[in-house]
Design a protein around this motif. Structure first.
Motif, PDB file in Angstrom:
ATOM      1  N   ALA A  42      -9.925  -8.783   8.907  1.00  0.00           N
ATOM      2  CA  ALA A  42     -10.068  -7.326   9.015  1.00  0.00           C
ATOM      3  C   ALA A  42      -9.275  -6.803  10.199  1.00  0.00           C
ATOM      4  N   GLU A  43      -9.340  -7.514  11.322  1.00  0.00           N
ATOM      5  CA  GLU A  43      -8.588  -7.095  12.503  1.00  0.00           C
ATOM      6  C   GLU A  43      -7.089  -7.163  12.247  1.00  0.00           C
ATOM      7  N   GLU A  44      -6.635  -8.219  11.559  1.00  0.00           N
ATOM      8  CA  GLU A  44      -5.219  -8.345  11.215  1.00  0.00           C
ATOM      9  C   GLU A  44      -4.780  -7.200  10.312  1.00  0.00           C
ATOM     10  N   GLU A  45      -5.594  -6.903   9.270  1.00  0.00           N
ATOM     11  CA  GLU A  45      -5.259  -5.817   8.359  1.00  0.00           C
ATOM     12  C   GLU A  45      -5.175  -4.492   9.081  1.00  0.00           C
ATOM     13  N   GLU A  46      -6.116  -4.254  10.015  1.00  0.00           N
ATOM     14  CA  GLU A  46      -6.106  -2.990  10.742  1.00  0.00           C
ATOM     15  C   GLU A  46      -4.896  -2.918  11.670  1.00  0.00           C
ATOM     16  N   THR A  47      -4.549  -4.029  12.303  1.00  0.00           N
ATOM     17  CA  THR A  47      -3.381  -4.064  13.186  1.00  0.00           C
ATOM     18  C   THR A  47      -2.107  -3.786  12.414  1.00  0.00           C
ATOM     19  N   ASN A  48      -2.036  -4.278  11.166  1.00  0.00           N
ATOM     20  CA  ASN A  48      -0.837  -4.097  10.348  1.00  0.00           C
ATOM     21  C   ASN A  48      -0.848  -2.813   9.525  1.00  0.00           C
ATOM     22  N   ALA A  49      -1.982  -2.099   9.527  1.00  0.00           N
ATOM     23  CA  ALA A  49      -2.092  -0.862   8.723  1.00  0.00           C
ATOM     24  C   ALA A  49      -1.317   0.262   9.401  1.00  0.00           C
ATOM     25  N   PRO A  50      -0.841   1.228   8.607  1.00  0.00           N
ATOM     26  CA  PRO A  50      -0.168   2.377   9.202  1.00  0.00           C
ATOM     27  C   PRO A  50      -1.141   3.190  10.049  1.00  0.00           C
ATOM     28  N   ALA A  51      -0.629   3.855  11.051  1.00  0.00           N
ATOM     29  CA  ALA A  51      -1.454   4.687  11.919  1.00  0.00           C
ATOM     30  C   ALA A  51      -2.088   5.805  11.108  1.00  0.00           C
ATOM     31  N   GLY A  52      -3.196   6.325  11.609  1.00  0.00           N
ATOM     32  CA  GLY A  52      -3.815   7.427  10.893  1.00  0.00           C
ATOM     33  C   GLY A  52      -5.306   7.501  11.110  1.00  0.00           C
ATOM     34  N   ARG A  53      -5.937   6.373  11.474  1.00  0.00           N
ATOM     35  CA  ARG A  53      -7.366   6.425  11.741  1.00  0.00           C
ATOM     36  C   ARG A  53      -7.570   6.983  13.134  1.00  0.00           C
ATOM     37  N   ALA A  54      -8.381   7.999  13.226  1.00  0.00           N
ATOM     38  CA  ALA A  54      -8.643   8.615  14.531  1.00  0.00           C
ATOM     39  C   ALA A  54      -9.800   7.955  15.209  1.00  0.00           C
TER      40      ALA A  54
END
Length: 148
Positions: free
Chosen positions: A136-148
């Protein structure tokens, strides 16, 4: 009760805001963990009730961040009809206390508790849940920006 360090300018989220944060965090849980989540309710409450505190022999309600109640998927018989909905509880006040004490990002804390409790729904071991959290941490690190 734990001593709390103030976080200037940061207000504690309400139950409704914590539920929205959990919903956002759920959208960032590894996909293999989300497949059969129908029938699993995710609820936010301030604290576990007295019955849970007694059953788990908690010293204080702050000792429990989350709880899975139900029958893990691997332990169900095929013809069994569940008596109740499986539930994941997130305990807002306990999570906030941990957040203040740890200095971690609140979103990260909520996601961690969610992954851990959903893991119990699947009957995963602690090491399997740690691996899912790492994913989950890897996916979030690689996800495009946008979560505030």
């Amino acid at each position: 009760m734990c001593a709390q360090k103030a976080r200037p300018g940061i207000l504690a989220p309400t139950i409704e805001q914590m539920a929205a944060l959990a919903e956002d965090a759920l959208s960032n849980v590894p996909q293999e963990l989300l497949k059969p989540l129908s029938g699993l309710a995710i609820l936010v409450e301030d604290f576990p009730d007295e019955e849970i505190c007694e059953a788990m022999d908690l010293e204080t309600p702050f000792d429990l961040l989350g709880l899975y109640q139900g029958v893990p998927l691997g332990h169900r018989s095929t013809g069994e009809t569940p008596a109740d909905l499986d539930r994941v509880f997130l305990f807002r006040r306990s999570i906030l206390d941990y957040w203040i004490e740890s200095g971690d990002d609140l979103y990260t804390v909520v996601r961690h508790v969610l992954i851990h409790e959903i893991g119990h729904h699947y009957g995963y071991s602690d090491s399997e849940m740690e691996e899912l959290e790492r994913l989950a941490e890897e996916e979030e690190t690689n996800a495009p920006a946008g979560r505030a």
